[in-house]
Design a protein around this motif. Structure first.
Motif, PDB file in Angstrom:
ATOM      1  N   SER A 168      -6.251  17.675  -0.538  1.00  0.00           N
ATOM      2  CA  SER A 168      -6.896  16.677  -1.412  1.00  0.00           C
ATOM      3  C   SER A 168      -5.641  15.712  -2.106  1.00  0.00           C
ATOM      4  O   SER A 168      -4.814  15.775  -1.893  1.00  0.00           O
ATOM      5  CB  SER A 168      -7.718  17.573  -2.597  1.00  0.00           C
ATOM      6  N   CYS A 169      -6.861  14.732  -2.856  1.00  0.00           N
ATOM      7  CA  CYS A 169      -5.798  13.639  -3.502  1.00  0.00           C
ATOM      8  C   CYS A 169      -5.727  14.028  -5.159  1.00  0.00           C
ATOM      9  O   CYS A 169      -7.041  14.244  -5.677  1.00  0.00           O
ATOM     10  CB  CYS A 169      -6.905  12.337  -3.052  1.00  0.00           C
ATOM     11  N   ILE A 170      -4.692  13.860  -5.481  1.00  0.00           N
ATOM     12  CA  ILE A 170      -4.546  14.117  -7.079  1.00  0.00           C
ATOM     13  C   ILE A 170      -5.359  13.178  -8.148  1.00  0.00           C
ATOM     14  O   ILE A 170      -5.811  13.632  -8.975  1.00  0.00           O
ATOM     15  CB  ILE A 170      -3.012  14.324  -7.367  1.00  0.00           C
ATOM     16  N   GLY A 173       0.809  -1.028   0.031  1.00  0.00           N
ATOM     17  CA  GLY A 173       0.169  -0.093  -0.154  1.00  0.00           C
ATOM     18  C   GLY A 173       0.823   1.194  -0.064  1.00  0.00           C
ATOM     19  O   GLY A 173       2.046   1.136  -0.441  1.00  0.00           O
ATOM     20  N   VAL A 174       0.389   2.268   0.470  1.00  0.00           N
ATOM     21  CA  VAL A 174       1.163   3.421   0.714  1.00  0.00           C
ATOM     22  C   VAL A 174       1.764   3.615   2.152  1.00  0.00           C
ATOM     23  O   VAL A 174       1.583   3.093   2.993  1.00  0.00           O
ATOM     24  CB  VAL A 174       0.596   4.750   0.153  1.00  0.00           C
ATOM     25  N   HIS A 175       2.940   4.695   2.132  1.00  0.00           N
ATOM     26  CA  HIS A 175       3.552   4.896   3.447  1.00  0.00           C
ATOM     27  C   HIS A 175       2.551   5.167   4.580  1.00  0.00           C
ATOM     28  O   HIS A 175       2.975   4.242   5.569  1.00  0.00           O
ATOM     29  CB  HIS A 175       4.417   6.062   3.266  1.00  0.00           C
ATOM     30  N   ILE A 196      -7.174   8.916   8.184  1.00  0.00           N
ATOM     31  CA  ILE A 196      -5.994   8.133   8.080  1.00  0.00           C
ATOM     32  C   ILE A 196      -4.931   8.274   7.040  1.00  0.00           C
ATOM     33  O   ILE A 196      -3.663   8.227   7.475  1.00  0.00           O
ATOM     34  CB  ILE A 196      -6.273   6.401   8.100  1.00  0.00           C
ATOM     35  N   ASN A 197      -5.080   9.126   6.145  1.00  0.00           N
ATOM     36  CA  ASN A 197      -4.495   9.310   4.982  1.00  0.00           C
ATOM     37  C   ASN A 197      -3.555  10.601   5.194  1.00  0.00           C
ATOM     38  O   ASN A 197      -3.792  11.739   4.917  1.00  0.00           O
ATOM     39  CB  ASN A 197      -5.185   9.618   3.667  1.00  0.00           C
ATOM     40  N   CYS A 198      -2.595  10.561   6.395  1.00  0.00           N
ATOM     41  CA  CYS A 198      -1.889  11.694   6.726  1.00  0.00           C
ATOM     42  C   CYS A 198      -0.496  10.972   7.398  1.00  0.00           C
ATOM     43  O   CYS A 198      -0.724   9.777   7.822  1.00  0.00           O
ATOM     44  CB  CYS A 198      -2.611  12.470   7.672  1.00  0.00           C
ATOM     45  N   PRO A 249      -0.262   7.265  -8.656  1.00  0.00           N
ATOM     46  CA  PRO A 249       1.330   7.020  -9.216  1.00  0.00           C
ATOM     47  C   PRO A 249       2.119   6.659  -7.683  1.00  0.00           C
ATOM     48  O   PRO A 249       3.380   5.968  -7.849  1.00  0.00           O
ATOM     49  CB  PRO A 249       1.909   8.447  -9.430  1.00  0.00           C
ATOM     50  N   HIS A 250       1.533   6.765  -6.532  1.00  0.00           N
ATOM     51  CA  HIS A 250       2.119   6.311  -5.387  1.00  0.00           C
ATOM     52  C   HIS A 250       2.063   4.653  -4.995  1.00  0.00           C
ATOM     53  O   HIS A 250       3.038   3.945  -4.869  1.00  0.00           O
ATOM     54  CB  HIS A 250       1.818   7.104  -4.299  1.00  0.00           C
ATOM     55  N   MET A 251       0.567   4.484  -5.185  1.00  0.00           N
ATOM     56  CA  MET A 251       0.443   3.115  -4.936  1.00  0.00           C
ATOM     57  C   MET A 251       0.996   2.193  -6.012  1.00  0.00           C
ATOM     58  O   MET A 251       1.346   1.013  -5.812  1.00  0.00           O
ATOM     59  CB  MET A 251      -1.164   2.996  -5.345  1.00  0.00           C
ATOM     60  N   PRO A 286     -15.640   8.885  -1.466  1.00  0.00           N
ATOM     61  CA  PRO A 286     -15.771  10.218  -1.150  1.00  0.00           C
ATOM     62  C   PRO A 286     -14.678  11.351  -1.257  1.00  0.00           C
ATOM     63  O   PRO A 286     -14.889  12.481  -0.823  1.00  0.00           O
ATOM     64  CB  PRO A 286     -16.191  10.124   0.456  1.00  0.00           C
ATOM     65  N   GLU A 287     -13.617  10.743  -1.741  1.00  0.00           N
ATOM     66  CA  GLU A 287     -12.324  11.858  -1.843  1.00  0.00           C
ATOM     67  C   GLU A 287     -12.725  12.463  -3.176  1.00  0.00           C
ATOM     68  O   GLU A 287     -11.841  13.344  -3.412  1.00  0.00           O
ATOM     69  CB  GLU A 287     -11.059  10.827  -1.958  1.00  0.00           C
ATOM     70  N   CYS A 288     -13.547  12.070  -3.854  1.00  0.00           N
ATOM     71  CA  CYS A 288     -13.884  12.856  -5.109  1.00  0.00           C
ATOM     72  C   CYS A 288     -14.571  14.070  -4.990  1.00  0.00           C
ATOM     73  O   CYS A 288     -15.149  14.440  -3.979  1.00  0.00           O
ATOM     74  CB  CYS A 288     -15.009  12.161  -5.895  1.00  0.00           C
ATOM     75  N   GLY A 332       4.385   7.266  -1.520  1.00  0.00           N
ATOM     76  CA  GLY A 332       3.810   8.140  -0.410  1.00  0.00           C
ATOM     77  C   GLY A 332       2.311   8.587  -0.839  1.00  0.00           C
ATOM     78  O   GLY A 332       1.655   7.363  -1.161  1.00  0.00           O
ATOM     79  N   CYS A 333       1.786   9.839  -0.641  1.00  0.00           N
ATOM     80  CA  CYS A 333       0.513  10.073  -0.693  1.00  0.00           C
ATOM     81  C   CYS A 333       0.335  11.548  -1.176  1.00  0.00           C
ATOM     82  O   CYS A 333       0.738  12.296  -0.138  1.00  0.00           O
ATOM     83  CB  CYS A 333      -0.509   9.408   0.335  1.00  0.00           C
ATOM     84  N   SER A 334      -0.319  12.090  -2.079  1.00  0.00           N
ATOM     85  CA  SER A 334      -0.347  13.346  -2.081  1.00  0.00           C
ATOM     86  C   SER A 334      -1.142  13.995  -1.225  1.00  0.00           C
ATOM     87  O   SER A 334      -1.066  15.301  -0.783  1.00  0.00           O
ATOM     88  CB  SER A 334      -0.923  13.737  -3.660  1.00  0.00           C
ATOM     89  N   LEU A 335      -2.341  13.313  -0.616  1.00  0.00           N
ATOM     90  CA  LEU A 335      -3.243  13.886   0.248  1.00  0.00           C
ATOM     91  C   LEU A 335      -2.306  13.999   1.569  1.00  0.00           C
ATOM     92  O   LEU A 335      -2.587  15.270   2.127  1.00  0.00           O
ATOM     93  CB  LEU A 335      -4.354  12.850   0.369  1.00  0.00           C
ATOM     94  N   ALA A 336      -1.650  12.982   2.048  1.00  0.00           N
ATOM     95  CA  ALA A 336      -1.018  12.954   3.211  1.00  0.00           C
ATOM     96  C   ALA A 336       0.232  14.326   3.256  1.00  0.00           C
ATOM     97  O   ALA A 336       0.258  14.973   4.029  1.00  0.00           O
ATOM     98  CB  ALA A 336      -0.230  11.782   3.550  1.00  0.00           C
TER      99      ALA A 336
END
Ligand code: 13P
Ligand code: SF4
Length: 325
Positions: A188-190, A77-79, A130-132, A283-285, A216-218, A102-106
């Motif tokens: 937000s998430c890219i 998964g991601v970091h 949790i995405n932080c 791109p992270h996943m 719901p991130e949309c 990583g994660c653009s949102l985090a």
């Protein structure tokens, strides 16, 4: 069993005489040697989903990490997800196939700026998605995921001010669902911001029988067309149980692998991005590959390491989430 061909330099390392190596079998062998468990998110490439012991959304993956008896957790998964597993399991080895996943949102919530934001809103409870990063978790009162955010906010007394971070889209959705006024961090998430409302509406006109399911991130402009909104696991279950046979899926398209496995008679169309690109793929996943997963298990690295002070502070709001879920 699926046989994967390795890149040449890697296969030379593995065997001087053979150009092919059954990676799946090699991973299985390492799994029993290490007493490891492979946890994977739905956004991972199909090979990884197929070798995983458990696939789930962020909440289910945290719950699994909290209860596993394995000595080694291989987190596909991601970091922030692997970090959560480590926070819950300080004595276990937690491996992430690519440490750059990583994660653009985090990343949209740097600790220093967030500390100032928090200080500007005294007496507010901090509910963080949790995405932080672990540092943000350490500054939070309760962690949530997309599957329990509404439930958790509903359990907080109505007169209590709440900061919600870092995803403004999930935050806005929670505000709508709970009727609460949340102070939103503007992250937000890219991936989830890339979907084109125009193209989704066009697809719906071409396939009026289709249902639109969305994470719901949309953005609100996408969610307003959705027949169903939920976490990745919830979207998967909804599509399985729906009477319909055709779905437009507004989340990372990695999940379509499981959707097709669980409902092979149904058709799943990834919601198109604004540009003609593959930018709906995270791109992270996608930095994790089966080859990297194998190498991580072989070398027992890269491992997740967290300073103990931050880990202990981040553990408290994660445990609150697990209790309130
Ligand atoms: P869930 O799997 O919890 O729905 O989260 C999706 C996500 O954004 C992971 O990055
Ligand atoms: Fe982060 Fe978005 Fe990728 Fe999920 S899809 S890991 S929120 S960048």
């Amino acid at each position: 069993m699926f046989t994967k061909t390795l890149p040449q330099n890697l296969s030379q390392n593995l065997s001087q005489n053979s150009h092919h190596y059954d990676l799946f079998a090699a991973v299985e062998t390492l799994k029993s040697e290490l007493n490891a468990v492979i946890l994977a998110h739905y956004y991972q490439e199909p090979d990884i989903q197929d070798i995983a012991d458990f696939i789930g959304d962020s909440l289910a993956l945290s719950q699994k990490a909290a209860t596993t008896n394995a000595d080694v957790i291989v987190f596909a998964g991601v970091h922030f997800m692997a970090e959560t597993a480590k926070i819950l399991n300080p004595d276990k080895l937690v491996l992430l196939p690519d440490l750059n996943a990583g994660c653009s949102l985090a990343d949209s919530c740097p600790p220093q700026e967030f500390a100032a934001f928090k200080a500007a809103h005294p007496n507010h409870l901090v509910v963080s998605y949790i995405n932080c990063s672990a540092e943000i978790k350490a500054m939070s009162d309760i962690i949530c995921t997309s599957s329990n955010a509404v439930k958790i906010v509903n359990q907080i007394p109505e007169d209590q001010g709440i900061i919600f971070a870092p995803d403004r889209n999930l935050g806005r959705y929670v505000m709508e669902q709970t009727g609460r006024d949340l102070v939103l961090w503007q992250g937000s998430c890219i991936v989830h911001e890339t979907f084109s409302e125009k193209k989704i509406v066009q697809l719906k006109i071409e396939h009026p029988e289709a249902e639109i399911v969305a994470h719901p991130e949309c953005e609100a402009s996408i969610l307003r067309h959705a027949n169903y909104i939920g976490s990745t696991t919830a979207l998967l279950k909804y599509c399985q149980q729906s009477q319909r046979d055709y779905f437009i899926v507004a989340t990372e398209p990695g999940i379509i692998h499981q959707m097709e496995k669980e409902a092979p008679e149904k058709e799943f169309i990834p919601a198109p991005p604004v540009n003609n690109c593959a930018c709906n793929e995270c791109p992270h996943m996608r930095l994790n590959t089966l080859e990297k997963l194998y190498l991580a298990m072989k070398s027992c690295q890269p491992e997740i390491v967290i300073p103990e002070e931050i880990r202990l502070a981040a553990l408290v709001p994660i445990q609150r989430m697990l209790e309130l879920s």
